[in-house]
Scaffold this motif. Structure first.
Motif, PDB file in Angstrom:
ATOM      1  N   UNK A 152      -1.519  -1.359  -3.859  1.00  0.00           N
ATOM      2  CA  UNK A 152      -2.648  -0.433  -3.715  1.00  0.00           C
ATOM      3  C   UNK A 152      -2.116   0.978  -3.495  1.00  0.00           C
ATOM      4  N   UNK A 153      -2.693   1.934  -4.221  1.00  0.00           N
ATOM      5  CA  UNK A 153      -2.293   3.334  -4.038  1.00  0.00           C
ATOM      6  C   UNK A 153      -3.492   4.240  -4.297  1.00  0.00           C
ATOM      7  N   UNK A 154      -3.392   5.518  -3.915  1.00  0.00           N
ATOM      8  CA  UNK A 154      -4.531   6.426  -4.122  1.00  0.00           C
ATOM      9  C   UNK A 154      -4.758   6.694  -5.610  1.00  0.00           C
ATOM     10  N   UNK A 155      -5.943   7.181  -5.961  1.00  0.00           N
ATOM     11  CA  UNK A 155      -6.267   7.505  -7.346  1.00  0.00           C
ATOM     12  C   UNK A 155      -5.291   8.538  -7.903  1.00  0.00           C
ATOM     13  N   UNK A 156      -5.007   8.420  -9.192  1.00  0.00           N
ATOM     14  CA  UNK A 156      -4.114   9.379  -9.866  1.00  0.00           C
ATOM     15  C   UNK A 156      -4.937  10.538 -10.425  1.00  0.00           C
ATOM     16  N   UNK A 157      -4.253  11.571 -10.859  1.00  0.00           N
ATOM     17  CA  UNK A 157      -4.851  12.764 -11.471  1.00  0.00           C
ATOM     18  C   UNK A 157      -5.674  13.601 -10.499  1.00  0.00           C
ATOM     19  N   UNK A 158      -5.723  13.180  -9.250  1.00  0.00           N
ATOM     20  CA  UNK A 158      -6.364  13.975  -8.201  1.00  0.00           C
ATOM     21  C   UNK A 158      -5.401  14.001  -7.018  1.00  0.00           C
ATOM     22  N   UNK A 203       0.859  -1.187   0.000  1.00  0.00           N
ATOM     23  CA  UNK A 203       0.000   0.000   0.000  1.00  0.00           C
ATOM     24  C   UNK A 203       0.890   1.230   0.000  1.00  0.00           C
ATOM     25  N   UNK A 204       0.741   2.048  -1.002  1.00  0.00           N
ATOM     26  CA  UNK A 204       1.467   3.313  -1.056  1.00  0.00           C
ATOM     27  C   UNK A 204       0.485   4.399  -0.658  1.00  0.00           C
ATOM     28  N   UNK A 205       0.649   4.936   0.519  1.00  0.00           N
ATOM     29  CA  UNK A 205      -0.391   5.837   1.006  1.00  0.00           C
ATOM     30  C   UNK A 205       0.112   7.261   1.159  1.00  0.00           C
ATOM     31  N   UNK A 206      -0.862   8.169   1.142  1.00  0.00           N
ATOM     32  CA  UNK A 206      -0.555   9.564   1.396  1.00  0.00           C
ATOM     33  C   UNK A 206       0.037  10.258   0.188  1.00  0.00           C
ATOM     34  N   UNK A 207       0.280  11.563   0.391  1.00  0.00           N
ATOM     35  CA  UNK A 207       0.807  12.390  -0.699  1.00  0.00           C
ATOM     36  C   UNK A 207       2.224  11.924  -1.079  1.00  0.00           C
ATOM     37  N   UNK A 208       2.957  11.437  -0.097  1.00  0.00           N
ATOM     38  CA  UNK A 208       4.343  11.033  -0.360  1.00  0.00           C
ATOM     39  C   UNK A 208       4.438   9.599  -0.852  1.00  0.00           C
ATOM     40  N   UNK A 209       3.315   8.912  -0.940  1.00  0.00           N
ATOM     41  CA  UNK A 209       3.270   7.511  -1.392  1.00  0.00           C
ATOM     42  C   UNK A 209       4.225   6.636  -0.555  1.00  0.00           C
ATOM     43  N   UNK A 210       4.070   6.703   0.749  1.00  0.00           N
ATOM     44  CA  UNK A 210       4.897   5.879   1.642  1.00  0.00           C
ATOM     45  C   UNK A 210       4.441   4.433   1.521  1.00  0.00           C
ATOM     46  N   UNK A 211       5.418   3.563   1.356  1.00  0.00           N
ATOM     47  CA  UNK A 211       5.072   2.155   1.201  1.00  0.00           C
ATOM     48  C   UNK A 211       5.036   1.457   2.560  1.00  0.00           C
ATOM     49  N   UNK A 212       3.955   0.712   2.756  1.00  0.00           N
ATOM     50  CA  UNK A 212       3.840  -0.055   4.010  1.00  0.00           C
ATOM     51  C   UNK A 212       3.607  -1.525   3.676  1.00  0.00           C
ATOM     52  N   UNK A 213       4.036  -2.402   4.607  1.00  0.00           N
ATOM     53  CA  UNK A 213       3.828  -3.840   4.406  1.00  0.00           C
ATOM     54  C   UNK A 213       3.122  -4.444   5.609  1.00  0.00           C
ATOM     55  N   UNK A 214       2.193  -5.349   5.338  1.00  0.00           N
ATOM     56  CA  UNK A 214       1.486  -6.053   6.405  1.00  0.00           C
ATOM     57  C   UNK A 214       1.474  -7.538   6.094  1.00  0.00           C
ATOM     58  N   UNK A 215       1.236  -8.332   7.141  1.00  0.00           N
ATOM     59  CA  UNK A 215       1.124  -9.779   6.943  1.00  0.00           C
ATOM     60  C   UNK A 215      -0.246 -10.251   7.410  1.00  0.00           C
ATOM     61  N   UNK A 231      -4.287  13.793  -2.955  1.00  0.00           N
ATOM     62  CA  UNK A 231      -4.568  12.830  -1.889  1.00  0.00           C
ATOM     63  C   UNK A 231      -4.722  13.595  -0.592  1.00  0.00           C
ATOM     64  N   UNK A 232      -5.823  13.332   0.100  1.00  0.00           N
ATOM     65  CA  UNK A 232      -6.039  14.027   1.379  1.00  0.00           C
ATOM     66  C   UNK A 232      -5.163  13.382   2.438  1.00  0.00           C
ATOM     67  N   UNK A 233      -5.289  12.060   2.513  1.00  0.00           N
ATOM     68  CA  UNK A 233      -4.504  11.314   3.502  1.00  0.00           C
ATOM     69  C   UNK A 233      -4.677   9.831   3.218  1.00  0.00           C
ATOM     70  N   UNK A 234      -3.637   9.065   3.451  1.00  0.00           N
ATOM     71  CA  UNK A 234      -3.748   7.621   3.274  1.00  0.00           C
ATOM     72  C   UNK A 234      -4.138   7.268   1.856  1.00  0.00           C
TER      73      UNK A 234
END
Lengths: 238, 107
Positions: free
Chosen positions: A90-96, A12-24, A98-101
């Motif tokens: 998974x990442x936020x929609x493009x062309x718009x 999941x790449x979240x937020x404006x900075x597209x920080x990558x997180x990993x979960x199991x 990102x508020x958060x996450x």
């Protein structure tokens, strides 16, 4: 974010900075028909309460849970994990923005939507305020716009459009689609809407990439409505 | 001018270019390309008013079509209206000079 379910990898790449997180997540805890939305909610509940996403109806009616899943704009509630290659990304929609996450900022999308006057306009103000009789339509008149009426304003087409990506002033598939929907409606008398489409950033910016129609979860085919709008503009000029 | 009018102009100029290029290439091909592109043969061809006018029209349509294409490219790149107008202004002057030179060449 990487989720390992026996092991399933989800990034999941979240937020404006597209920080990558990993979960199991254990694969045994999921079934093939688990949707991406259910997976994300499970992660949020059990592992990371800070994971932010937008959702509502969970049944592809509201259009809230749009996000990029494995490189393609999709509704998270409609996308089953069994249909996805791993690792799931998974990442936020493009062309718009990102508020958060994973929550997109759809203000630009909706401002363009509103700009095209997405409502029926009667022939005069008196009729607009107080219709004198019911508006009846034949089946043929309804069929002219019905398909384009199914838009749920999810923003997936806007995110997929390559022209919006290079020209942020372009109205976008959804706005033009709804403009055509109302213009093609026999109950509508608005002459201004067509002029709004016949502008440098209106229908003529469309390059017929077709990405909008490919990603639309409701089968609206906005690419078709854009071409029909072009045809309408040229025919009305004649 | 409405955007649809400009688009129609783009399509029509494109079709005109296609037609005129075909005429131009046929004219160059008949009798041998190497012969037809020699200086003396070109000078002789340009004495034909119909052919000269064809070439001028071809140049005019090419300049029109390319101007509209550049305008469209700048708009699709998200450039502001001011930038587009400034670029087209400069381009217009350059293309006008090219057209005048073209006319003088066949005169």
């Amino acid at each position: 974010m990487v989720i390992n379910v026996g092991k399933l990898v989800v990034k999941v790449l979240e937020g404006k900075e597209k920080r990558e997180k990993q979960y199991e997540v254990m694969r045994e805890e999921l079934d093939p028909y688990t949707t991406v939305l259910e997976l994300l909610l499970k992660i949020r509940e059990e592992q990371d309460p800070s994971l932010v996403l937008r959702y509502s109806c969970r049944m592809a009616l509201c259009g809230s849970c749009g996000m990029i899943i494995n490189g393609r704009p999709r509704l998270a509630c409609l996308t089953k994990m069994k249909d996805l290659d791993e690792p799931i990304r998974i990442e936020p929609l493009k062309n718009v923005g990102t508020i958060r996450g994973l929550v997109p900022d759809l203000s630009s999308f909706f401002s363009k939507y509103r700009k095209v006057r997405p409502f029926l306009v009667a022939k005069d103000e008196e009729e607009q305020e107080s219709p004198k009789s019911p508006y009846r339509q034949t089946d043929e008149e309804v069929k002219r716009y019905l398909q384009f009426n199914y838009c749920i304003q999810c923003g997936l087409c806007y995110s997929a459009c390559p022209v919006v990506s290079s020209n942020p002033n372009f109205l976008g598939p959804a706005a033009i689609n709804v403009a055509y929907r109302y213009t093609a409606d026999s109950r509508d008398s608005d002459k201004l809407r067509v002029l709004l489409l016949d502008t440098p950033n209106g229908v003529w910016s469309c390059r017929v990439a077709g990405s909008c129609s490919v990603v639309c979860p409701k089968g609206v085919d906005p690419s078709l409505s854009i071409q029909l709008a072009k045809s309408l503009i040229l025919r009305r000029k004649i | 001018m409405r955007e649809s009018t400009l688009r129609e102009l783009t399509y029509l100029s494109g079709l005109a270019i296609l037609l005129l290029v075909i005429i131009h290439l046929v004219k160059l091909s008949v009798g041998g390309f190497t012969v037809n592109t020699s200086f003396s043969q070109v000078a002789l061809s340009l004495k034909d008013p119909a052919y000269s006018v064809t070439l001028i029209l071809l140049l005019a349509f090419i300049l029109t079509h390319s101007s509209l294409g550049i305008r469209r490219t700048l708009l699709d790149s998200g450039k502001s209206n001011l930038t587009v107008k400034a670029a087209l202004g400069i381009l217009g002057v350059v293309f006008l000079i090219i057209l005048v030179l073209g006319i003088l060449t066949v005169w």
